[in-house]
Design a protein around this motif. Sequence first.
Motif, PDB file in Angstrom:
ATOM      1  N   ILE A  39       0.831  -1.128  -0.058  1.00 42.37           N
ATOM      2  CA  ILE A  39       0.144   0.155  -0.234  1.00 42.37           C
ATOM      3  C   ILE A  39       0.803   1.377   0.009  1.00 42.37           C
ATOM      4  CG2 ILE A  39      -2.207  -0.988   0.940  1.00 42.37           C
ATOM      5  CD1 ILE A  39      -1.120   0.264   3.618  1.00 42.37           C
TER       6      ILE A  39
ATOM      7  N   THR B  23       1.681   4.599  -3.712  1.00 44.29           N
ATOM      8  CA  THR B  23       0.417   4.738  -2.850  1.00 44.29           C
ATOM      9  C   THR B  23      -0.805   4.064  -3.250  1.00 44.29           C
ATOM     10  OG1 THR B  23      -0.577   6.920  -3.297  1.00 44.29           O
ATOM     11  CG2 THR B  23       1.152   6.788  -1.341  1.00 44.29           C
ATOM     12  N   THR B  24      -1.596   3.222  -2.289  1.00 46.72           N
ATOM     13  CA  THR B  24      -2.789   2.783  -3.014  1.00 46.72           C
ATOM     14  C   THR B  24      -3.922   3.217  -2.184  1.00 46.72           C
ATOM     15  OG1 THR B  24      -1.728   0.555  -3.401  1.00 46.72           O
ATOM     16  CG2 THR B  24      -4.103   0.525  -3.115  1.00 46.72           C
TER      17      THR B  24
END
Length: 137
Positions: free
Chosen positions: A97, A122-123
Amino acid sequence: MIDVEGRYAEGTIEILTYDDHELGPQDPGGIRLLYTITEYHYTGEMNGTGYHAYLQRIGPAGSGPFKVMARIVGSLGGKKGTFMTEGSGTRGPAGPIDVDWHIVPDTGTGELVGATGTGTVTTTDDGVVRYTLSYSV
């Protein structure tokens, strides 16, 4: 995140393959050691395919730290070639993430010889994977 040359890339990453492999026997405390092989497609200012290898320590709750190395094949700022990256981050229960990464010096080929830079991945909560990169070539 703008470097002295003012080059900044951002875009999205599509996961093409993601394959976890357990290392060693099951841990009595529920900690897992994994190596993961992935293939990603990058779009945006960095465009191409990334071949990644992760080494991850995953706790009983399904998250933990990892290290990653990758080869990116494609283009950056319209210049074609390849380069290697290294990074570290945190995996959540659904996968990586947050990643901080950099281009490994002296790994650029083609028009990307001499490429340097640092970035993030980033997720988002809705599952979109985004990258940023401040770089020079």
